[in-house]
Design a protein around this motif. Sequence first.
Motif, PDB file in Angstrom:
ATOM      1  N   GLU A  55      10.664  -1.851  -8.633  1.00 47.61           N
ATOM      2  CA  GLU A  55      10.652  -3.049  -7.457  1.00 47.61           C
ATOM      3  C   GLU A  55       9.246  -1.846  -6.242  1.00 47.61           C
ATOM      4  O   GLU A  55       8.307  -1.801  -5.589  1.00 47.61           O
ATOM      5  N   SER A  56      10.154  -0.284  -6.022  1.00 46.28           N
ATOM      6  CA  SER A  56      10.055  -0.075  -4.552  1.00 46.28           C
ATOM      7  C   SER A  56       7.768   0.739  -5.136  1.00 46.28           C
ATOM      8  O   SER A  56       7.700   0.866  -4.988  1.00 46.28           O
ATOM      9  N   ALA A  57       8.072   1.165  -7.064  1.00 43.90           N
ATOM     10  CA  ALA A  57       6.832   1.384  -7.022  1.00 43.90           C
ATOM     11  C   ALA A  57       6.066  -0.044  -7.106  1.00 43.90           C
ATOM     12  O   ALA A  57       4.727   0.918  -7.007  1.00 43.90           O
ATOM     13  N   ARG A  58       6.032  -0.976  -7.507  1.00 45.91           N
ATOM     14  CA  ARG A  58       5.110  -1.987  -6.999  1.00 45.91           C
ATOM     15  C   ARG A  58       4.488  -2.076  -5.864  1.00 45.91           C
ATOM     16  O   ARG A  58       3.503  -2.044  -5.586  1.00 45.91           O
ATOM     17  N   GLN A  59       5.612  -1.179  -4.970  1.00 44.07           N
ATOM     18  CA  GLN A  59       5.408  -2.016  -3.583  1.00 44.07           C
ATOM     19  C   GLN A  59       4.567  -0.509  -3.225  1.00 44.07           C
ATOM     20  O   GLN A  59       3.294  -1.080  -2.146  1.00 44.07           O
ATOM     21  N   PHE A  60       4.764   0.593  -3.863  1.00 37.32           N
ATOM     22  CA  PHE A  60       3.876   1.756  -3.370  1.00 37.32           C
ATOM     23  C   PHE A  60       1.987   1.483  -3.528  1.00 37.32           C
ATOM     24  O   PHE A  60       1.561   1.890  -3.281  1.00 37.32           O
ATOM     25  N   GLU A  61       2.151   1.158  -4.931  1.00 35.94           N
ATOM     26  CA  GLU A  61       0.927   1.073  -5.512  1.00 35.94           C
ATOM     27  C   GLU A  61       0.340  -0.127  -4.904  1.00 35.94           C
ATOM     28  O   GLU A  61      -0.782  -0.001  -4.848  1.00 35.94           O
TER      29      GLU A  61
ATOM     30  N   THR B  41      -7.304   1.825  -0.675  1.00 34.02           N
ATOM     31  CA  THR B  41      -8.405   2.293  -1.506  1.00 34.02           C
ATOM     32  C   THR B  41      -9.357   1.352  -1.838  1.00 34.02           C
ATOM     33  O   THR B  41      -9.789   1.095  -2.807  1.00 34.02           O
ATOM     34  N   GLY B  42      -8.725  -0.073  -1.393  1.00 31.92           N
ATOM     35  CA  GLY B  42      -9.814  -1.234  -1.407  1.00 31.92           C
ATOM     36  C   GLY B  42      -9.205  -1.842  -2.904  1.00 31.92           C
ATOM     37  O   GLY B  42     -10.375  -2.548  -3.451  1.00 31.92           O
ATOM     38  N   ARG B  43      -8.888  -1.360  -3.088  1.00 24.72           N
ATOM     39  CA  ARG B  43      -8.608  -2.579  -4.770  1.00 24.72           C
ATOM     40  C   ARG B  43      -7.477  -2.536  -5.591  1.00 24.72           C
ATOM     41  O   ARG B  43      -6.214  -3.570  -6.353  1.00 24.72           O
TER      42      ARG B  43
END
Length: 433
Positions: free
Chosen positions: A261-267, A274-276
């Motif tokens: 979940e932390s990785a998802r929030q970071f991504e 970055t506009g993605r």
Amino acid sequence: MEDLHGYGGGVSVSLPRVRTKSDGIRQPDPNTQEPSADFHERAVPPARARLWTMRAGTLAVTVAVDFWPGSNEDERDDGRDEPPTATPRHPEDVAHMTSLRFGDDKPWIPTQEWARAWEENAPGYWLQVLTDYRDRVKDYYAEQFHNDPTSFPLMGPTRILIVFSLARAWTFAMPGAKDEVLINARWEDESLANSEILRAPNHEQTVRTAATVAESYRLVNDIDMTQGPHCLGGPPHNPYADMRIPGIGEVSGWHLADSDESARQFENALAEMTGRKIDRSALRELRAELARLDQVSPPQSRGILFEDLVVKILAAHGCAVERGKHRPGEQVDVFVHRPFRALLECRWQQDPVGVPPVTLLIGKLTRDRPALVAGIYVSMSGFTSEAPIEAERHARERVVILLDRRDVEMLLEGEIHVADLVEKRVDALVRRF
């Protein structure tokens, strides 16, 4: 008792006197017994208060303090801000060993009986980890998983691979046909069973190479085997027994779910910068809309409904989109203004799109439009073999990108941002020259 005055404003802490053995190992002071002959009395020297935490309302004070005794010869506080260098975790010769073997006279090397205990109990433990992971996601991250299933890869059937050595144990995971745990026992493998692997920053790549671990596996855990329960001696038992104690110890499945979940929030934060950024909640609804369109017959009657779907997909990917305009001699389905500039044509017909429609799109691009405007043709029925050749033939003048059903499904799943997909196709054209 001796007063310790904290560094931070008149706080006084009373510390008991302690008895220390002549070898410097401190022992607690018994309250009811006289010190034995091999103990001598000494006060703990002043300590350094490292952290003070105050909270308004209900008072809470957190104090982190480092203690270290003076030598037998000099027990006064010498003003040092750091404790003396700690004794190495392992004997010095560990740092120079090139390999580890069963039978080495080191208490932190598992015996063969302990090795079997690690192998036999690993499957049960890791299957429980998967259960804990899924319970955690269902209890706390259900909406996030619903919108973005790929961020929680252990929710589906999972293959666990554990590589054991006398120095480390690595656990990898990848999607599988069912939940299963595979063991790759390489206890005495010279490339893995050595002291260097304990401190090497590239140990993951080392084990991937030595054990031929596919890139589709991701590393989810590694254990320093020189810190296992076998170090305490005693007969072999389940080494995982104390690794899952809810409410007391860390539950690995919960930790893995929280990490994902932390990785998802970071991504997501990085994607927004970055506009993605992708609106995955919107994509979920659009996948259902595509399923409804699939039921419409005949295919050519889907027309304007498919254009609407494409516009919504682009909007979910953060694109600035405008419905097409009519002008004499020309009709354009969709304009994209950000993060790239393009004209889109959308078709869902019975047969693949051939050369003439691609040529027509190229003509629209060259009609008083800047060269930076690309052409994108989206065809759910695919393209004939000649259509890509026609697009490539004009690549020096205008870029035309062909997207088929598989591309649309990738965008709907959020597997790739549309800007990255366009850039990828442009890169493929550029490499031709």
